[in-house]
Design a protein around this motif. Structure first.
Motif, mmCIF file in Angstrom:
data_model
loop_
_atom_site.group_PDB
_atom_site.id
_atom_site.type_symbol
_atom_site.label_atom_id
_atom_site.label_comp_id
_atom_site.label_asym_id
_atom_site.label_seq_id
_atom_site.Cartn_x
_atom_site.Cartn_y
_atom_site.Cartn_z
ATOM 1 N N GLY A 104 0.806 -1.213 0.000
ATOM 2 C CA GLY A 104 0.000 0.000 0.000
ATOM 3 C C GLY A 104 0.841 1.266 0.000
ATOM 4 N N ALA A 105 2.045 1.185 0.614
ATOM 5 C CA ALA A 105 2.863 2.389 0.723
ATOM 6 C C ALA A 105 3.902 2.492 -0.382
ATOM 7 C CB ALA A 105 3.553 2.428 2.089
ATOM 8 N N SER B 284 1.802 5.177 -7.840
ATOM 9 C CA SER B 284 0.867 6.074 -7.145
ATOM 10 C C SER B 284 1.003 5.903 -5.639
ATOM 11 C CB SER B 284 -0.562 5.819 -7.622
ATOM 12 O OG SER B 284 -1.212 4.886 -6.782
ATOM 13 N N ALA B 285 1.293 4.657 -5.197
ATOM 14 C CA ALA B 285 1.487 4.439 -3.765
ATOM 15 C C ALA B 285 2.736 5.169 -3.282
ATOM 16 C CB ALA B 285 1.609 2.944 -3.461
ATOM 17 N N GLN C 17 2.130 8.814 -3.167
ATOM 18 C CA GLN C 17 1.321 9.150 -1.988
ATOM 19 C C GLN C 17 2.200 9.224 -0.741
ATOM 20 O OE1 GLN C 17 -1.822 9.921 -2.229
ATOM 21 N NE2 GLN C 17 -1.938 10.321 -0.021
ATOM 22 N N THR C 18 3.112 8.245 -0.620
ATOM 23 C CA THR C 18 3.981 8.197 0.543
ATOM 24 C C THR C 18 4.935 9.396 0.577
ATOM 25 O OG1 THR C 18 3.880 5.797 0.512
ATOM 26 C CG2 THR C 18 5.676 6.775 1.759
ATOM 27 N N GLN D 298 -3.867 2.168 4.060
ATOM 28 C CA GLN D 298 -4.191 1.203 3.013
ATOM 29 C C GLN D 298 -4.815 -0.074 3.575
ATOM 30 O OE1 GLN D 298 -4.184 1.619 -0.313
ATOM 31 N NE2 GLN D 298 -3.742 3.751 0.214
#
Lengths: 522, 364
Positions: free
Chosen positions: B52-53, B58-59, B62-63, B320
Motif C-alpha cells: 500500500g505504501a 501512485s502508492a 502518496q507516501t 491502506q
C-alpha cells in the motif's frame, strides 16, 4: 609490627577489596586496617581510588570482591543505613544538607528511632551537648542556608556523632576551611580519637597528613602503595609513594620587572545569583609580570570577581579596565578580545563541554580567526593540526583529538583548558583554583605554567584556597572577605596567621591599612 | 541476583542502528501477536501495508507526498532542539506559513495584476518563511530577554495560529461560491507548486526538492561552519558557550528564525502543492509529528529525511490496510504506537547497558 603498637582488636579490616567501574579498576585487592583511637590518613592522587574505597565502607558502593570485618566479625554494608547501624559514617566533599531546614531538623532527618513524635527540643539539647564536648559550635535552631561552609561541615559531623558512629570518614575536609578552622577541626578530631573513635581523613595534602594523622595509607592506581606510621615518614617520602617518582617542591621564582597597568578595578559592586551582594567596593590593580593572589574562604566573592572581569556577571557599580579597554558590563567577547584568558573554577560546567571532542574544546577561543576558519567556514585540517600541536606541547594524554573530554582524567581536562587559555592571545590571565583537585604532578605543571606566564610579562589574577600556593607564586596577596578586600600586601611580608585571621573577617590593625594605602599610591 | 542499568561510556552508531533494528523486529512481533489474537493474519497485514505504501507509482507518490511536510517540520524542530530550545510550536509556525501563503496567493494577484505570474510562487515562499520566522521569534524573544519558558509559549501560540486560520476560512475568507463549505476560494493555477515528475511520481510537488535542499544546507551549516559549532556549544553547555564569548540572546533569536522559517515553508508547500486553497483539514498535526521525527532522527538532518519517509510509509500503509484488509483505522494506530514504544524504549540501551550483579556471595 602494627599489632605490637596497637594491642586492641582492629575496628575495621578490609581485605582484598576490588571495585570496577566501566573501563576503570578503581580499587584492586586493597587491604586496610583501622584501629580504635587513630586518625588514619588516606593519601593519594586524584583517581587513586580513595573516595571509592571509603564509599564502599560507607555503604554507597558494593565491592566486586573482598571482605569487610567490623570488630572481627564479617559485615555486609549494602546501604548507608546499614553502615550507620554498624557505626560508620561519612562526611562527603559535597555536603548533603537540606538548606531550608534547621540544624536540628537536618541532624534528625532520616533517623528512625521508632517514635511517632518529633521532639526537636530534645534533639537541639543533645546537639548542644555534643557541640560542647567536641568543640563543634553551632546553633541547632538556625536554618542551614544561613550557616557558613565551615559551620555546615560541623553540622555534617554532628549528624554522625548524633548517630553514635565509631568510625568517621571525612573526604577532603579542609578544602573549605580557613587555617584556623582547620586547626579547630583538628582539635575536634583529637577529642574523638581520645574517646576511642577512629577517623579516616581522605586527602591529597601532605601537610595535613603530617599534622593530623597517626598512620597513613597511600593509594596509587587503586592499590595500596604503602602503610606507615606518620612519625616514621617524611613529606618527600609520602609524595614519592603517592606519585611513584621524585617530586620537586621548589619552584624557581625569578625577579621580574613589572610593567604597565593591565587590570584595574575601581569600587566594583556586584550581586550574586541569589541577588545578594557578592562584591562590595572592590578596587585592585595588576601590572605586567605580576601575580596578584586572592586569598579567602570559598564563597566570599572570588567567583563573582572572576566573572565581572570576564563579562559573565554584570556590575551594579564601579568600573573595570583591561589595558585601554573598559570592559564594565560588556559581553564576554569584549573581554576576550581585550586580552583576558580565564581558567574557571568549574571546569566541566564552564571551562569545557564534556560531550564534545578535545579538538572542539581546544578551539573554543580561536575558532573565529584563520587558520581555524575562513569567514564562516571551519577548516577541519587546521583544527585537527592545532589540536595535535596543543596536545603535544601541553602533554595532554588523550587517545585522539576526537575523544570526548568527559573521558579524560581531571588533570588532563585541566591541561586542555590551560592549553587553550594560554595559547589564546592575552595580556591578563585569571586562574581560579587552577590546581584544585589535581595531583602532585599536575599541580606542579600548573604552577610552572603560571610562573612562565609571569616571566612572559602577563598580568595574572590567581584565586586559590591553598595558602601555600598563594605564598609561593604571588607577588602580592589580597584577602577577600564577604566581597570586600580586607587588605593587599606583598607576599613576602605575609604570614599564614595574619592571612587566616583576615580570611575570617578580622581587620588587622594599622599595619595593613598602611600597606593598603601604600599600595594604592603605587 | 539483581539487574542494574549502567551508563555506557561510549555511544557506538553501529550499536544504535542494531538496537533500532531489533526494536523494529520486536514491534512487528508484538503487533503480530495482537493481530493473531483478533484472528487476522499478520504477514498478510504487513505485506498489505508495504504494498500500500510502496507497491506502485501512485502508492510511492502518496507516501512521498506525506513525507515532504514531515521532512520540513522535522528539520525545523531538530534545528531548534540542537540548541536545546524546545520548540513545540512548529505546528503554529506551519499555520502562519499557510496563512501568509494564502494571503499572497488570494489577494496578491488582484492587487498587483501587472506583476509577472512567475513571481508569485517565490513571493509566497518568502512570505511563508517570514511568517513562520516571526511567529517563532515571539517565544525566542521572550526566552532570550525575559527567560520565559519556551515550551509553554510555543505550545500556546499553536492554538492561536490554528484558531486564526479557522476564523479566516469560516469567516472573512470564506468562498462565497463554495456552497457553504468552510474554505477560501481556490488559488490561481500559476500559484500552484509544480510537480517534480508527474509521470513517474504522481502528485509529488516541488516541496520534495525544497526539503532535500534544506537538508543539504542545514547539514552543511551545522557541521561545517562557525555558526554550527556555536549552536553545538550552546546546546551542549550554554555556560561554556557564554564563556567562549558566544551570545545566547542573538543565537536564540537566529535559531528560531531558521526553525520557524522552515516550519512556515512546510505550510507553504502543503497548501500550494496539494490543497490549493485554505480549507478545513489543512492542519494535520505535521508540526507535532515533526517533533517525533526530529527525536527519532537524533536531530541529524539526513536522519530526518529517513525517519520522515519511514513514518510516511507507516501512515500511508496504515491507511491502506483499512481498505485492502478491511481493518479498523485503530489497528494502524496501534501498530504505530507499538513501533514508537519499542524504538523510543530501546533508545535507553544505546546509552545504558544492563548488568547482572551477583549478590551475597562475596561477603563473609
Amino acid at each position: 609490627m602494627e599489632h605490637q603498637l596497637r594491642r586492641e582488636t582492629p575496628l575495621v579490616e578490609m581485605q582484598g577489596v576490588s571495585k570496577r567501574f566501566p573501563g576503570v579498576l578503581a580499587n584492586q585487592n586493597v587491604d586496610l586496617v583501622l584501629f580504635p583511637g587513630e586518625i588514619h590518613a588516606l593519601l593519594g592522587e586524584n583517581g587513586a581510588g580513595k573516595s571509592t574505597l571509603m564509599n564502599i565502607l560507607a555503604g554507597l558502593y558494593h565491592p566486586d570482591e573482598g571482605t569487610i570485618r567490623w570488630r572481627g566479625k564479617g559485615v555486609e554494608l549494602d546501604s548507608p543505613r546499614a553502615a550507620f547501624e554498624v557505626g560508620i559514617g561519612m562526611v562527603h566533599q559535597h555536603f548533603m544538607l537540606v538548606q531550608p531546614l534547621t540544624v536540628a531538623e537536618n541532624v534528625t532527618l532520616g533517623l528512625n528511632d521508632g517514635r511517632m513524635i518529633l521532639d526537636l527540643e530534645a534533639v537541639a539539647e543533645r546537639i548542644q551537648l555534643l557541640g560542647r564536648r567536641y568543640k563543634l559550635r553551632v546553633d541547632p535552631n538556625r536554618p542551614v542556608w544561613q550557616l557558613s561552609v565551615g559551620e555546615q561541615q560541623r553540622v555534617e559531623i554532628l549528624k554522625l556523632l548524633y548517630r553514635d558512629v565509631e568510625l568517621l570518614i571525612l573526604d577532603e575536609p579542609t578544602a573549605v576551611l580557613t587555617p584556623q578552622e582547620a586547626e579547630e577541626l583538628g582539635e575536634t578530631l583529637r577529642q574523638m580519637t581520645a574517646e576511642g573513635k577512629a577517623v579516616v581523613l581522605i586527602t591529597h595534602k601532605l601537610d595535613e597528613v603530617m599534622r593530623f594523622s597517626d598512620r597513613v595509607t597511600v593509594l596509587r592506581d587503586g592499590r595500596v602503595a604503602s602503610v606507615v606510621e606518620t612519625s616514621q615518614t617524611t613529606k618527600a617520602e609520602l609524595a614519592h609513594e603517592m606519585v611513584g617518582r621524585e617530586v620537586l617542591f621548589r619552584l624557581e621564582r625569578e625577579e621580574v620587572q613589572t610593567g604597565s597597568l593591565i587590570l584595574s578595578l575601581r569600587n566594583v559592586h556586584a550581586l550574586n545569583k541569589k541577588g545578594l551582594p557578592a562584591l562590595q567596593g572592590v578596587s585592585l590593580d595588576i601590572r605586567r609580570g605580576e601575580i596578584l593572589g586572592i586569598a579567602g574562604v570559598a564563597g566570599n566573592g572570588q567567583q563573582s570577581l572572576a566573572e565581572v572581569i570576564t563579562g559573565l556577571r554584570t556590575v551594579s557599580e564601579g568600573q573595570i579596565w583591561v589595558g585601554a579597554t573598559e570592559v564594565t558590563n560588556q559581553p564576554p567577547l569584549t573581554a576576550i578580545e581585550a586580552g583576558v584568558s580565564y581558567i574557571p573554577a568549574d571546569r566541566m560546567g564552564t571551562g569545557a563541554v564534556g560531550t564534545l571532542s578535545v579538538a572542539d574544546n581546544l578551539m573554543m577561543k580561536s575558532y573565529r580567526r584563520p587558520p581555524l576558519s575562513n569567514g564562516q567556514l571551519l577548516s577541519f585540517d587546521a583544527i585537527r593540526g592545532y589540536a595535535r600541536y596543543l596536545m603535544e606541547s601541553f602533554r595532554i594524554a588523550a587517545p585522539s583529538p576526537e575523544t570526548p573530554v568527559r573521558l579524560l582524567s581531571g588533570g588532563n581536562l585541566q591541561k586542555v583548558i590551560l592549553a587553550r587559555e594560554l595559547d589564546a592571545e592575552h595580556s591578563l590571565l585569571i586562574a581560579a583554583y587552577p590546581s584544585r583537585g589535581l595531583d602532585v604532578g599536575a599541580t606542579e605543571m600548573v604552577r610552572r605554567h603560571l610562573l612562565a606566564q609571569r616571566r612572559a610579562g602577563k598580568a595574572i589574577l590567581l584565586i586559590s584556597e591553598e595558602l601555600d600556593e598563594l605564598l609561593t607564586l604571588s607577588d602580592r596577596i589580597a584577602v577577600l572577605y564577604e566581597g570586600r578586600i580586607m587588605g593587599i600586601f606583598p607576599a613576602a611580608e605575609a604570614n599564614i596567621e595574619t592571612l587566616g585571621l583576615m580570611m575570617a573577617g578580622e581587620a588587622i590593625g594599622n599595619q595593613i591599612d598602611s600597606l593598603v594605602k601604600s599600595n594604592q599610591q603605587n | 541476583m539483581r539487574l542494574i542499568l549502567e551508563k555506557r561510556l561510549d555511544i557506538d552508531p553501529r550499536r544504535t542502528l542494531a538496537i533500532r533494528a531489533l526494536a523494529l523486529v520486536l514491534a512487528l512481533v508484538a503487533g503480530a501477536i495482537l493481530l493473531l489474537s483478533v484472528g487476522v493474519n499478520p504477514f498478510a497485514t504487513y505485506w498489505a501495508m508495504l504494498v500500500g505504501a510502496l507497491g506502485d507509482k501512485s502508492a510511492l507518490g502518496q507516501t512521498l507526498l506525506k513525507a515532504i511536510p514531515l521532512m520540513l517540520t522535522g528539520l525545523a524542530v531538530s534545528v531548534a532542539f540542537r540548541m536545546r530550545f524546545w520548540n513545540i510550536g512548529a505546528e503554529g509556525q506551519f499555520a502562519m506559513g499557510v496563512f501568509a501563503t494564502s494571503l499572497v496567493a488570494l489577494f496578491g494577484p488582484p492587487a498587483l495584476p501587472w506583476l509577472p505570474q512567475a513571481l508569485w510562487l517565490p513571493l509566497m515562499m518568502m512570505a511563508s518563511i517570514v511568517a513562520g520566522a516571526l511567529w517563532g521569534l515571539i517565544p525566542a524573544a521572550l526566552k532570550a530577554y525575559r527567560d520565559v519558558n519556551e515550551i509553554i509559549i510555543t505550545l500556546m501560540l499553536n492554538y492561536i495560529a490554528i484558531g486564526w486560520l479557522e476564523y479566516l476560512f469560516y469567516g472573512p475568507w470564506k468562498n462565497p461560491e463554495g456552497f457553504g463549505f468552510p474554505g477560501s476560494a481556490p488559488f490561481p493555477p500559476y500559484t500552484w507548486l509544480p510537480m517534480v515528475a508527474p509521470d513517474q511520481l504522481p502528485r509529488v510537488h516541488w516541496g520534495l526538492i525544497f526539503a532535500l535542499l534544506a537538508t543539504l544546507i542545514l547539514w552543511f551549516v551545522m557541521s561545517r561552519t562557525r555558526w554550527g559549532y556555536e549552536i553545538r556549544l550552546l546546546g551542549e553547555n550554554p555556560n561554556a558557550a557564554r564563556y567562549a564569548g558566544i551570545s545566547i540572546v542573538r543565537n536564540t533569536l537566529l535559531i528560531m528564525v531558521v526553525s520557524g522559517g522552515l516550519a512556515g515553508l512546510a505550510g507553504m508547500v502543503e497548501i500550494a502543492g496539494i490543497a490549493h486553497r485554505l480549507q478545513q483539514g489543512i492542519m494535520l498535526g505535521y508540526g507535532f509529528t515533526g517533533i517525533i521525527v526530529a527525536w527519532l532522527a537524533r536531530l541529524n538532518p539526513w536522519g530526518v529525511i529517513g525517519v520522515a519517509f519511514a513514518l510516511a510509509v507507516l501512515l500511508v500503509g496504515g491507511n491502506q490496510i483499512q481498505i485492502s484488509m478491511g481493518l479498523p483505522a485503530a489497528v494502524a494506530l496501534v501498530l504505530q504506537g507499538l513501533l514508537f514504544f519499542f524504538v523510543l524504549g530501546g533508545d535507553v540501551f544505546t546509552q545504558y547497558r544492563l548488568r547482572v550483579v551477583e549478590e551475597g556471595k562475596e561477603l563473609a
